[in-house]
Design a protein around this motif. Structure first.
Motif, PDB file in Angstrom:
ATOM      1  N   LYS A  36      -1.240   2.781  -2.280  1.00 45.70           N
ATOM      2  CA  LYS A  36      -2.367   1.911  -2.964  1.00 45.70           C
ATOM      3  C   LYS A  36      -1.925   0.355  -3.028  1.00 45.70           C
ATOM      4  O   LYS A  36      -2.755  -0.547  -2.462  1.00 45.70           O
ATOM      5  N   THR A  37      -0.747   0.119  -3.592  1.00 45.90           N
ATOM      6  CA  THR A  37      -0.640  -1.281  -3.761  1.00 45.90           C
ATOM      7  C   THR A  37      -0.139  -1.540  -2.547  1.00 45.90           C
ATOM      8  O   THR A  37      -0.201  -3.133  -2.223  1.00 45.90           O
ATOM      9  N   ASN A  38       0.678  -0.793  -1.709  1.00 40.67           N
ATOM     10  CA  ASN A  38       0.749  -1.424  -0.260  1.00 40.67           C
ATOM     11  C   ASN A  38      -0.393  -2.113   0.370  1.00 40.67           C
ATOM     12  O   ASN A  38      -0.439  -3.020   1.140  1.00 40.67           O
ATOM     13  N   LEU A 310      -7.199  -5.812  -8.024  1.00 40.52           N
ATOM     14  CA  LEU A 310      -6.913  -5.418  -9.138  1.00 40.52           C
ATOM     15  C   LEU A 310      -6.073  -4.130  -8.966  1.00 40.52           C
ATOM     16  O   LEU A 310      -6.462  -3.130  -8.750  1.00 40.52           O
ATOM     17  N   ASP A 311      -4.816  -4.249  -9.244  1.00 42.19           N
ATOM     18  CA  ASP A 311      -3.767  -3.159  -8.892  1.00 42.19           C
ATOM     19  C   ASP A 311      -3.526  -2.473 -10.191  1.00 42.19           C
ATOM     20  O   ASP A 311      -2.771  -2.833 -11.029  1.00 42.19           O
ATOM     21  N   ASP A 312      -4.056  -1.359 -10.283  1.00 44.61           N
ATOM     22  CA  ASP A 312      -3.811  -0.370 -11.486  1.00 44.61           C
ATOM     23  C   ASP A 312      -3.726  -1.194 -12.852  1.00 44.61           C
ATOM     24  O   ASP A 312      -2.931  -0.714 -13.739  1.00 44.61           O
ATOM     25  N   VAL A 313      -4.564  -2.040 -13.016  1.00 47.10           N
ATOM     26  CA  VAL A 313      -4.575  -2.543 -14.431  1.00 47.10           C
ATOM     27  C   VAL A 313      -5.606  -2.329 -15.304  1.00 47.10           C
ATOM     28  O   VAL A 313      -5.492  -2.208 -16.573  1.00 47.10           O
TER      29      VAL A 313
HETATM   30 MG   LIG Z   1       0.919   1.022  -6.987  1.00 54.43          MG
END
Ligand SMILES: [Mg+2]
Ligand SMILES: Nc1ncnc2c1ncn2[C@@H]1O[C@H](COP(=O)(O)OP(=O)(O)O)[C@@H](O)[C@H]1O
Length: 362
Positions: A36-38, A310-313
């Motif tokens: 996901k972050t990738n 918005l990454d995992d926030v």
């Molecule tokens: Mg991640």
């Protein structure tokens, strides 16, 4: 600003992906370590900047491959559609490093694209804006400025190169004939670049501070006030004098002790340093306020609202702050990642799943 399409090949654990994000919200869910972050990192790289995770370029290339390729079709009001293609090649490849093509034509280094596609990332590591070192805060300001003013990166690079050269001169001072004259020459150029950095950073903070303050007021219902202040060790026009006055201290230390590479961004809540006095919740509100202010300011300066990543926030925010964030990004293109899809049941948007580097309809 809109990302209409993203196509990836051999980017980290993603062998291939073809993403059509929604006009507003796109939600990517999946367990930890799925990519996901990738995916957000790949979108971010279209800005021409380095990875927001601090990754070195070769780490972006899928293991065992020579190239990672990120292609994006973007749309802006003033230019219409542009096609960006970023390639990251290993050292051994025929095309090493991070290079770009714009609408099919060679654009050289990826950083040449700075300012074309703009994005703002908000990720758990951003808490370091409050808790971390001055260097982390300078990096935040500089990264934002690189997107806003394409010439800023060149100024920064030139300044850092001069600092490195001056540091090595200071180290080998006694052995260097004509050291003092060389140092004068470095200082003259450092003063020019350093004043420009100060000017841009101070103007950025002038724009950012009131927006962040207002956001914080809204999030905390006015229970305390957030203030942002740019701390610089010299007055406008005073860097040349400060450098001259620091010569002995520099020689003693063996490195440059004065200049904008020592600046800081001070964050205070009701006049007290947020780093020491703010609770975890207050620190999160401060970072959220600053990130939303960064996006609003970029929209003001460039006329295009940046794409929000918005990454995992969300999982780190309480329901009231989640609601605030999701309300604020409404009508702005936003790509959100989360482990838990239940946060989005009511949300209308493109729902996708990431599983082992493969993207599918969620
Ligand atoms: Mg991640
Ligand atoms: N260059 C690479 N080649 C192959 N896999 C990679 C590479 N870089 C990272 N990965 C893999 O990507 C995964 C992490 O993806 P990430 O996007 O951080 O996960 P998450 O879904 O939790 O955000 C890990 O399994 C890691 O091994």
């Amino acid at each position: 600003m809109r990302l209409e399409k993203l196509i990836l090949a051999n980017f980290r654990n993603i062998q291939s992906a073809d993403l059509r994000p929604g006009e507003e919200l796109t939600v990517i869910t999946g367990a930890n370590g799925q990519g996901k972050t990738n995916l957000l990192e790949a979108v971010w790289l279209l800005t021409g900047a380095k990875s927001f995770r601090g990754a070195k370029d070769p780490q972006l290339i899928r293991e065992g491959q020579q190239f990672a390729v990120m292609e994006g079709a973007i749309f802006r009001q003033d230019r219409g559609e542009d096609y960006i293609r970023i390639t990251v090649g290993t050292k051994e490849s025929p095309r090493p490093g991070r290079t770009a093509k714009l609408n099919g034509a060679d654009a050289g280094r990826a950083s040449n694209l700075a300012g074309l596609f703009t994005a703002v990332v908000f990720e758990p590591g951003d808490l370091e804006l409050v808790k971390g070192s001055p260097e982390r805060r300078r990096r935040f300001i500089d990264a934002a400025l690189c997107q806003l003013y394409p010439g800023y990166l060149a100024t920064l690079r030139r300044y850092s190169r001069l600092i490195a050269q001056k540091n090595s001169l200071l180290k080998f001072w006694e052995r260097t004939p004509g050291a003092a004259e060389m140092c004068d020459a470095f200082d003259a150029d450092l003063a020019v670049q350093g004043e420009e950095i100060r000017r841009r950073r101070a103007a950025f903070l002038d724009g950012l501070a009131p927006l962040a303050k207002k956001n914080y007021e809204e999030i905390s219902s006015g229970s305390e006030a957030l203030s942002l202040c740019y701390r610089c060790g010299f007055e406008t026009g005073g860097l040349a004098g400060t450098l001259a006055a620091s010569r002995m201290a520099d020689r003693k230390a063996g490195y440059c002790t004065a200049g904008p590479h020592r600046d800081d961004l001070e964050l205070e809540l009701d006049g007290r340093p947020a780093k020491n006095f703010a609770s975890q919740g207050q620190q999160r509100s401060a970072v959220l306020s600053i990130k939303l202010a960064e996006a609003a300011l970029a929209a003001e300066v460039t006329g295009e609202h940046p794409v929000m990543l918005l990454d995992d926030v969300l999982s780190e925010l309480d329901p009231a702050r989640q609601e605030y964030l999701l309300t604020r990004v409404r009508q702005k293109q936003t790509i959100v990642t989360a482990c838990d899809s239940s946060l989005f049941h009511k949300a209308a948007g493109v729902m996708l799943k990431m599983d082992g580097g493969r993207l599918s309809e969620g």
